[in-house]
Design an enzyme around this catalytic site. Structure first.
Site: not given
Length: 293
Positions: A18, A20, A44, A68, A109-110, A133, A137, A159
């Site tokens: 990932g 991040l 899993d 995510a 997230t924004d 999305y 989230k 971003w």
């Protein structure tokens, strides 16, 4: 904190590949943590029993969730899988902890905001997601908040760019080598964020602050067009960037027109003011992209 945690394991879900997650693994290791980086093949996500057994064996000193479903357009029709990763998995993860005292950092997230205001969003602003999305989230945030987790940190960010995986900036640089002109949206404004900065700032939450909901992004704001232009200028590209409207670049999921995040709560809690995104972008371009090129 480093000395106190050299014998503890930080478990990073999404830490193998990932964007991040990889930054967190690097930063945690630099801070003296023993790190267990997990990929999708190691977990899993649909099994509470398997997740509980995994964390019981690992005995983590802290848990970070970067997993995510981030394909924003695909999520509009793939709702079941988006909800599995964005809502159900965080909930199972919280329930699987061996102790409610273990620090947990979950990244959001924004996109939980609708983009209908023109001042930076604070953690106290009311979320109004306009995409699957964003909705899933937000559902993940709420599911975790309903659990009795004493050291839960929810970090909203935006971003992302950084080393280890393709992102908007690296894609723009790649395209600039293939085209003389790029058309990039200028009427969507947000908070560009360097993953290595975000990882470092996040660790300060564990050191200094009470659990809670925080916004963390590099300071300042930009449109996608401005971010692309700055990246190409730093890279020394002669490719021209043409500003277009979102209407000229239709996508299945409508992005927030404005989703700048306010870092004030984070800064007040830690005493740290995130540096401006152009400075972070310069580090990324000079230290990461050019070294790999």
């Amino acid at each position: 904190m480093n000395d106190a945690n050299t014998d503890q394991t930080a478990v990073v879900f999404g830490g193998k590949r990932g964007l991040l997650g990889q930054a967190l693994v690097q930063t945690l290791q630099e801070q003296g943590w023993r790190v267990c980086a997990l990929g999708r093949e190691d977990v899993d996500v649909d099994s509470q029993e398997a997740l509980t057994d995994l964390l019981s064996r690992l005995r983590p000193g802290a848990v970070f969730n970067t997993v995510a479903y981030t394909q924003v357009d695909a999520a509009e029709t793939d709702v079941q899988n988006a909800r599995l990763l964005n809502q159900s998995f965080p909930c199972r993860l919280g329930r699987a902890l061996p102790s409610p005292e273990i620090p947990v950092v979950h990244f959001s997230t924004d996109f939980v905001f609708g983009g209908d205001q023109r001042t930076p969003y604070t953690p106290l602003d009311t979320p109004r997601p306009g995409t699957v999305y964003g909705k899933t989230k937000l559902e993940g945030e709420k599911a975790l908040l309903q659990l009795d987790l004493r050291r839960l940190f929810i970090v909203r960010t935006a971003w992302l760019f950084g080393p280890g995986k393709e992102n908007f900036v690296s894609k723009m640089l790649k395209l600039s080598a293939e085209h003389s002109r790029l058309r990039v949206v200028h009427d969507q404004i947000g908070s560009p964020t360097y993953t290595l900065d975000l990882a470092a700032y996040t660790l300060h939450l564990l050191e200094k602050t009470p659990a809670g909901l925080y916004h963390i992004a590099n300071s300042g704001r930009a449109s996608w067009c401005e971010l692309a232009s700055e990246a190409l200028a730093l890279y020394g590209s002669s490719c021209q960037v043409e500003a277009i409207t979102a209407a000229e670049y239709p996508q299945q999921a409508v992005r927030p027109a404005y989703s700048v995040l306010d870092n004030t709560a984070f800064s007040q809690a830690t005493g740290i003011k995130p540096r401006p995104w152009p400075q972070a972008l310069r580090d990324y371009i000079y230290l990461s992209v050019e070294c790999s090129g």
